[in-house]
Design a protein around this motif. Sequence first.
Motif, PDB file in Angstrom:
ATOM      1  N   VAL A 168      -6.712  14.271 -16.707  1.00 30.58           N
ATOM      2  CA  VAL A 168      -7.020  14.889 -15.178  1.00 30.58           C
ATOM      3  C   VAL A 168      -8.106  13.201 -14.446  1.00 30.58           C
ATOM      4  CG1 VAL A 168      -8.254  15.774 -13.327  1.00 30.58           C
ATOM      5  CG2 VAL A 168      -7.392  17.093 -15.210  1.00 30.58           C
ATOM      6  N   SER A 169      -9.329  12.696 -14.657  1.00 33.13           N
ATOM      7  CA  SER A 169      -9.894  11.696 -14.635  1.00 33.13           C
ATOM      8  C   SER A 169      -8.362  10.180 -14.674  1.00 33.13           C
ATOM      9  CB  SER A 169     -10.585  10.888 -15.602  1.00 33.13           C
ATOM     10  OG  SER A 169     -11.654  12.074 -15.571  1.00 33.13           O
ATOM     11  N   LYS A 170      -7.504  10.674 -14.958  1.00 30.94           N
ATOM     12  CA  LYS A 170      -7.019   8.992 -14.544  1.00 30.94           C
ATOM     13  C   LYS A 170      -5.460   9.275 -13.911  1.00 30.94           C
ATOM     14  CE  LYS A 170      -6.081   7.527 -19.807  1.00 30.94           C
ATOM     15  NZ  LYS A 170      -5.230   7.445 -21.363  1.00 30.94           N
ATOM     16  N   HIS A 171      -5.146  10.782 -13.493  1.00 32.57           N
ATOM     17  CA  HIS A 171      -4.726  11.360 -12.561  1.00 32.57           C
ATOM     18  C   HIS A 171      -5.295  10.211 -11.292  1.00 32.57           C
ATOM     19  CE1 HIS A 171      -0.949  12.858 -14.063  1.00 32.57           C
ATOM     20  NE2 HIS A 171      -1.674  13.910 -14.657  1.00 32.57           N
ATOM     21  N   LEU A 172      -6.494  11.081 -11.225  1.00 25.64           N
ATOM     22  CA  LEU A 172      -7.251  10.758  -9.964  1.00 25.64           C
ATOM     23  C   LEU A 172      -7.595   8.510  -9.892  1.00 25.64           C
ATOM     24  CD1 LEU A 172     -10.297  13.503 -10.570  1.00 25.64           C
ATOM     25  CD2 LEU A 172      -8.543  13.470  -8.814  1.00 25.64           C
ATOM     26  N   GLU A 200      -6.774   7.029  -6.694  1.00 21.42           N
ATOM     27  CA  GLU A 200      -8.266   6.574  -5.735  1.00 21.42           C
ATOM     28  C   GLU A 200      -7.519   4.882  -5.401  1.00 21.42           C
ATOM     29  OE1 GLU A 200     -12.767   5.728  -6.986  1.00 21.42           O
ATOM     30  OE2 GLU A 200     -11.210   6.024  -8.484  1.00 21.42           O
ATOM     31  N   GLU A 201      -6.983   4.767  -7.028  1.00 22.34           N
ATOM     32  CA  GLU A 201      -6.198   3.388  -6.816  1.00 22.34           C
ATOM     33  C   GLU A 201      -5.283   2.798  -5.249  1.00 22.34           C
ATOM     34  OE1 GLU A 201      -4.776   2.202 -10.859  1.00 22.34           O
ATOM     35  OE2 GLU A 201      -6.710   2.052 -10.850  1.00 22.34           O
ATOM     36  N   ALA A 202      -4.707   4.006  -4.994  1.00 21.36           N
ATOM     37  CA  ALA A 202      -3.718   4.599  -3.627  1.00 21.36           C
ATOM     38  C   ALA A 202      -3.968   4.508  -2.841  1.00 21.36           C
ATOM     39  CB  ALA A 202      -2.538   5.096  -4.546  1.00 21.36           C
ATOM     40  N   ALA A 249       1.930   6.755  -6.336  1.00 20.90           N
ATOM     41  CA  ALA A 249       0.858   7.951  -6.871  1.00 20.90           C
ATOM     42  C   ALA A 249       1.611   9.748  -6.695  1.00 20.90           C
ATOM     43  CB  ALA A 249      -0.152   7.731  -6.408  1.00 20.90           C
ATOM     44  N   LEU A 250       2.007   9.644  -5.618  1.00 21.63           N
ATOM     45  CA  LEU A 250       2.460  10.896  -4.979  1.00 21.63           C
ATOM     46  C   LEU A 250       4.402  11.564  -5.796  1.00 21.63           C
ATOM     47  CD1 LEU A 250       1.573  11.207  -1.721  1.00 21.63           C
ATOM     48  CD2 LEU A 250       0.787  12.135  -3.392  1.00 21.63           C
ATOM     49  N   ALA A 251       4.304  10.302  -6.479  1.00 21.74           N
ATOM     50  CA  ALA A 251       5.865  10.287  -7.549  1.00 21.74           C
ATOM     51  C   ALA A 251       5.257  12.051  -8.372  1.00 21.74           C
ATOM     52  CB  ALA A 251       6.423   9.990  -7.916  1.00 21.74           C
ATOM     53  N   ASP A 252       4.279  11.385  -9.121  1.00 20.95           N
ATOM     54  CA  ASP A 252       3.879  12.764  -9.829  1.00 20.95           C
ATOM     55  C   ASP A 252       3.752  13.933  -9.318  1.00 20.95           C
ATOM     56  OD1 ASP A 252       1.195  14.308 -11.749  1.00 20.95           O
ATOM     57  OD2 ASP A 252       3.359  13.169 -12.976  1.00 20.95           O
ATOM     58  N   PRO A 253       4.642  15.282 -10.300  1.00 21.97           N
ATOM     59  CA  PRO A 253       3.981  16.704  -9.272  1.00 21.97           C
ATOM     60  C   PRO A 253       2.322  16.976  -9.663  1.00 21.97           C
ATOM     61  CG  PRO A 253       5.224  16.299 -11.291  1.00 21.97           C
ATOM     62  CD  PRO A 253       5.484  15.669 -10.604  1.00 21.97           C
ATOM     63  N   THR A 254       1.495  16.737 -10.828  1.00 23.62           N
ATOM     64  CA  THR A 254       0.277  16.355 -11.024  1.00 23.62           C
ATOM     65  C   THR A 254       0.180  16.312  -9.821  1.00 23.62           C
ATOM     66  OG1 THR A 254       0.244  17.553 -13.606  1.00 23.62           O
ATOM     67  CG2 THR A 254      -1.551  17.047 -12.473  1.00 23.62           C
ATOM     68  N   ARG A 255      -0.517  15.124  -9.085  1.00 22.55           N
ATOM     69  CA  ARG A 255      -1.239  14.119  -8.443  1.00 22.55           C
ATOM     70  C   ARG A 255      -1.307  15.034  -6.881  1.00 22.55           C
ATOM     71  NH1 ARG A 255      -0.195   9.713 -12.211  1.00 22.55           N
ATOM     72  NH2 ARG A 255       1.356   8.922 -10.984  1.00 22.55           N
ATOM     73  N   ARG A 297       1.112  -1.087   0.145  1.00 26.89           N
ATOM     74  CA  ARG A 297      -0.428  -0.022   0.106  1.00 26.89           C
ATOM     75  C   ARG A 297       0.896   1.366  -0.318  1.00 26.89           C
ATOM     76  NH1 ARG A 297      -4.989   1.802   4.190  1.00 26.89           N
ATOM     77  NH2 ARG A 297      -5.665   3.183   2.694  1.00 26.89           N
ATOM     78  N   LEU A 298       1.589   0.877   0.825  1.00 21.55           N
ATOM     79  CA  LEU A 298       3.167   2.378   0.807  1.00 21.55           C
ATOM     80  C   LEU A 298       3.662   2.459  -0.830  1.00 21.55           C
ATOM     81  CD1 LEU A 298       4.618   2.098   4.276  1.00 21.55           C
ATOM     82  CD2 LEU A 298       3.371   3.795   3.697  1.00 21.55           C
TER      83      LEU A 298
END
Length: 120
Positions: free
Chosen positions: A50-54, A58-60, A16-22, A9-10
């Motif tokens: 935007v939906s793909k980033h979300l 969400e999966e994370a 997911a947080l590696a991307d600056p937009t996310r 999970r981590l």
Amino acid sequence: MAAAAVDDRLSRVFAALADPTRRDMVARLCSGDATVSQLGAAYDVSLQAVSKHLKVLEEAGLVSRSRDAQRRPVHLEAEVFDLMTKWIERYRSEAEERYRRLDDVLAAMDGPAEGEGAVS
């Protein structure tokens, strides 16, 4: 939660947080829920992007979506930050303990403090 499940999970959360937009989306959601359109207005990308980033967030487990009449607000799942904080805190504490031990060794190598062990 088993250690392997927490590590997995981590891994998803940090990936997911590696991307600056996310990361920016997460920061924006800290102030409250928002729709995909509201989030998308801040970026020069399509709503599909935007939906793909979300979806990655969400999966994370970082965000969830609910239905509110015609709206589908995106909600930040703050408990995931507790998981991250506990993981980071564990290693921060271990590093601080190592530095404390190093400080003790260095202090002992300096020899006696001024006035100690001096013969008059």
